[in-house]
Design a protein around this motif. Structure first.
Motif, PDB file in Angstrom:
ATOM      1  N   VAL A 188      -6.608  28.324 -11.882  1.00  0.00           N
ATOM      2  CA  VAL A 188      -5.841  27.255 -11.242  1.00  0.00           C
ATOM      3  C   VAL A 188      -4.620  27.865 -10.562  1.00  0.00           C
ATOM      4  N   ALA A 189      -4.320  27.378  -9.375  1.00  0.00           N
ATOM      5  CA  ALA A 189      -3.141  27.847  -8.644  1.00  0.00           C
ATOM      6  C   ALA A 189      -1.873  27.392  -9.339  1.00  0.00           C
ATOM      7  N   ILE A 190      -0.815  28.190  -9.225  1.00  0.00           N
ATOM      8  CA  ILE A 190       0.480  27.771  -9.765  1.00  0.00           C
ATOM      9  C   ILE A 190       1.270  26.970  -8.735  1.00  0.00           C
ATOM     10  N   LYS A 191       0.853  27.076  -7.469  1.00  0.00           N
ATOM     11  CA  LYS A 191       1.506  26.295  -6.416  1.00  0.00           C
ATOM     12  C   LYS A 191       0.558  26.185  -5.234  1.00  0.00           C
ATOM     13  N   GLU A 192       0.560  25.041  -4.603  1.00  0.00           N
ATOM     14  CA  GLU A 192      -0.168  24.815  -3.357  1.00  0.00           C
ATOM     15  C   GLU A 192       0.779  24.098  -2.421  1.00  0.00           C
ATOM     16  N   THR A 193       0.874  24.583  -1.216  1.00  0.00           N
ATOM     17  CA  THR A 193       1.772  23.961  -0.253  1.00  0.00           C
ATOM     18  C   THR A 193       1.183  24.043   1.153  1.00  0.00           C
ATOM     19  N   THR A 194       1.548  23.099   1.988  1.00  0.00           N
ATOM     20  CA  THR A 194       1.167  23.139   3.396  1.00  0.00           C
ATOM     21  C   THR A 194       2.400  22.876   4.254  1.00  0.00           C
ATOM     22  N   LEU A 195       2.395  23.471   5.417  1.00  0.00           N
ATOM     23  CA  LEU A 195       3.424  23.224   6.418  1.00  0.00           C
ATOM     24  C   LEU A 195       2.717  22.895   7.721  1.00  0.00           C
ATOM     25  N   THR A 196       3.190  21.885   8.429  1.00  0.00           N
ATOM     26  CA  THR A 196       2.661  21.568   9.749  1.00  0.00           C
ATOM     27  C   THR A 196       3.713  21.991  10.762  1.00  0.00           C
ATOM     28  N   LEU A 197       3.283  22.829  11.693  1.00  0.00           N
ATOM     29  CA  LEU A 197       4.205  23.447  12.635  1.00  0.00           C
ATOM     30  C   LEU A 197       3.684  23.325  14.060  1.00  0.00           C
ATOM     31  N   PRO A 198       4.572  23.319  15.045  1.00  0.00           N
ATOM     32  CA  PRO A 198       4.101  23.402  16.427  1.00  0.00           C
ATOM     33  C   PRO A 198       3.582  24.817  16.674  1.00  0.00           C
ATOM     34  N   VAL A 199       2.640  24.959  17.565  1.00  0.00           N
ATOM     35  CA  VAL A 199       2.114  26.278  17.911  1.00  0.00           C
ATOM     36  C   VAL A 199       2.808  26.733  19.181  1.00  0.00           C
ATOM     37  N   ALA A 200       3.527  27.851  19.090  1.00  0.00           N
ATOM     38  CA  ALA A 200       4.298  28.345  20.235  1.00  0.00           C
ATOM     39  C   ALA A 200       3.413  28.998  21.288  1.00  0.00           C
ATOM     40  N   GLU A 201       2.324  29.587  20.868  1.00  0.00           N
ATOM     41  CA  GLU A 201       1.453  30.321  21.784  1.00  0.00           C
ATOM     42  C   GLU A 201       0.058  29.710  21.808  1.00  0.00           C
ATOM     43  N   GLY A 202      -0.564  29.701  22.955  1.00  0.00           N
ATOM     44  CA  GLY A 202      -1.955  29.306  23.064  1.00  0.00           C
ATOM     45  C   GLY A 202      -2.849  30.454  22.626  1.00  0.00           C
ATOM     46  N   TYR A 203      -4.131  30.182  22.533  1.00  0.00           N
ATOM     47  CA  TYR A 203      -5.076  31.219  22.127  1.00  0.00           C
ATOM     48  C   TYR A 203      -5.276  32.221  23.255  1.00  0.00           C
ATOM     49  N   GLU A 204      -5.131  33.500  22.937  1.00  0.00           N
ATOM     50  CA  GLU A 204      -5.413  34.585  23.870  1.00  0.00           C
ATOM     51  C   GLU A 204      -6.375  35.541  23.183  1.00  0.00           C
ATOM     52  N   PRO A 205      -7.546  35.775  23.753  1.00  0.00           N
ATOM     53  CA  PRO A 205      -8.464  36.739  23.136  1.00  0.00           C
ATOM     54  C   PRO A 205      -7.780  38.099  22.947  1.00  0.00           C
ATOM     55  N   GLY A 206      -7.923  38.651  21.754  1.00  0.00           N
ATOM     56  CA  GLY A 206      -7.321  39.942  21.446  1.00  0.00           C
ATOM     57  C   GLY A 206      -5.856  39.878  21.074  1.00  0.00           C
ATOM     58  N   GLU A 207      -5.249  38.707  21.150  1.00  0.00           N
ATOM     59  CA  GLU A 207      -3.828  38.523  20.834  1.00  0.00           C
ATOM     60  C   GLU A 207      -3.650  37.429  19.778  1.00  0.00           C
ATOM     61  N   PHE A 208      -4.582  37.376  18.849  1.00  0.00           N
ATOM     62  CA  PHE A 208      -4.638  36.366  17.794  1.00  0.00           C
ATOM     63  C   PHE A 208      -3.309  36.237  17.044  1.00  0.00           C
ATOM     64  N   TYR A 209      -2.642  37.369  16.820  1.00  0.00           N
ATOM     65  CA  TYR A 209      -1.412  37.398  16.038  1.00  0.00           C
ATOM     66  C   TYR A 209      -0.303  36.547  16.651  1.00  0.00           C
ATOM     67  N   LYS A 210      -0.253  36.420  17.966  1.00  0.00           N
ATOM     68  CA  LYS A 210       0.822  35.662  18.611  1.00  0.00           C
ATOM     69  C   LYS A 210       0.829  34.212  18.146  1.00  0.00           C
ATOM     70  N   ARG A 211      -0.325  33.704  17.878  1.00  0.00           N
ATOM     71  CA  ARG A 211      -0.471  32.322  17.454  1.00  0.00           C
ATOM     72  C   ARG A 211      -0.312  32.169  15.936  1.00  0.00           C
ATOM     73  N   GLU A 212      -0.872  33.103  15.174  1.00  0.00           N
ATOM     74  CA  GLU A 212      -0.907  32.990  13.718  1.00  0.00           C
ATOM     75  C   GLU A 212       0.347  33.503  13.018  1.00  0.00           C
ATOM     76  N   LEU A 213       0.897  34.604  13.494  1.00  0.00           N
ATOM     77  CA  LEU A 213       1.985  35.267  12.780  1.00  0.00           C
ATOM     78  C   LEU A 213       3.186  34.369  12.490  1.00  0.00           C
ATOM     79  N   PRO A 214       3.699  33.600  13.448  1.00  0.00           N
ATOM     80  CA  PRO A 214       4.853  32.748  13.129  1.00  0.00           C
ATOM     81  C   PRO A 214       4.548  31.733  12.014  1.00  0.00           C
ATOM     82  N   CYS A 215       3.339  31.224  11.982  1.00  0.00           N
ATOM     83  CA  CYS A 215       2.959  30.258  10.952  1.00  0.00           C
ATOM     84  C   CYS A 215       2.864  30.922   9.582  1.00  0.00           C
ATOM     85  N   LEU A 216       2.271  32.105   9.526  1.00  0.00           N
ATOM     86  CA  LEU A 216       2.167  32.837   8.260  1.00  0.00           C
ATOM     87  C   LEU A 216       3.548  33.187   7.728  1.00  0.00           C
ATOM     88  N   LEU A 217       4.433  33.645   8.598  1.00  0.00           N
ATOM     89  CA  LEU A 217       5.786  33.989   8.175  1.00  0.00           C
ATOM     90  C   LEU A 217       6.545  32.764   7.660  1.00  0.00           C
TER      91      LEU A 217
END
Length: 122
Positions: A33-62
Motif C-alpha cells: 500500500v502506498a504511504i501517499k498518493e497525490t495528483t496535481l493538475t497543471l497547465p502545459v507550457a509546451e506542446g508535443y514535439e517529437p524527440g523533445e518529450f522532456y519539454k512537456r513532461e519535465l516541469p510537471c514531474l518537478l
C-alpha cells in the motif's frame, strides 16, 4: 529494504486543458500500500514535439516532486534516460534538474551511470 527516504512513482495524463501528474509514494519496494498518493493538475507550457518529450513532461514531474513532504530516494518515471549517444532523454534531464536544486537529492548507484551512458549496437 527500506531506503530511509521514500520511493516515488510519477506519471502524467494529458487533456486539452493541461496535464495531471500523479505521484504514488512508497517507503519500500515490498510495500503493498502506498504511504501517499497525490495528483496535481497543471497547465502545459509546451506542446508535443517529437524527440523533445522532456519539454512537456519535465516541469510537471518537478512540480510533483517539489510537492512531496520529503525528497525521494528513488524516482520511477515512464521515460528513457538516454535516447541515443549524447542525446539525453527525460530521465537524464530530470536527474540534471534535481542535482541543480539544493532541496532535492537523487542518489547515484553503481548500476546506473546517468552522466556517462554506454550504448551497445545489436
Amino acid at each position: 529494504m527500506p531506503l530511509g527516504a521514500p520511493i516515488v512513482c510519477l506519471d502524467l495524463h494529458y487533456t486539452d486543458a493541461g496535464a495531471t501528474v500523479a505521484a504514488v509514494v512508497f517507503s519500500s519496494w515490498t510495500d503493498a500500500v502506498a504511504i501517499k498518493e497525490t495528483t496535481l493538475t497543471l497547465p502545459v507550457a509546451e506542446g508535443y514535439e517529437p524527440g523533445e518529450f522532456y519539454k512537456r513532461e519535465l516541469p510537471c514531474l518537478l512540480a510533483a516532486i517539489q510537492s512531496l513532504d520529503e525528497p525521494p530516494a528513488l524516482i520511477l518515471i515512464d521515460g528513457y534516460v538516454w535516447v541515443g549517444p549524447s542525446r539525453p532523454g527525460l530521465g537524464a534531464r530530470l536527474y540534471e534538474a534535481l542535482i541543480s536544486r539544493s532541496r532535492l537529492y537523487l542518489p547515484a548507484t553503481r548500476f546506473v551511470n546517468l552522466l556517462q551512458p554506454t550504448f551497445h549496437k545489436t
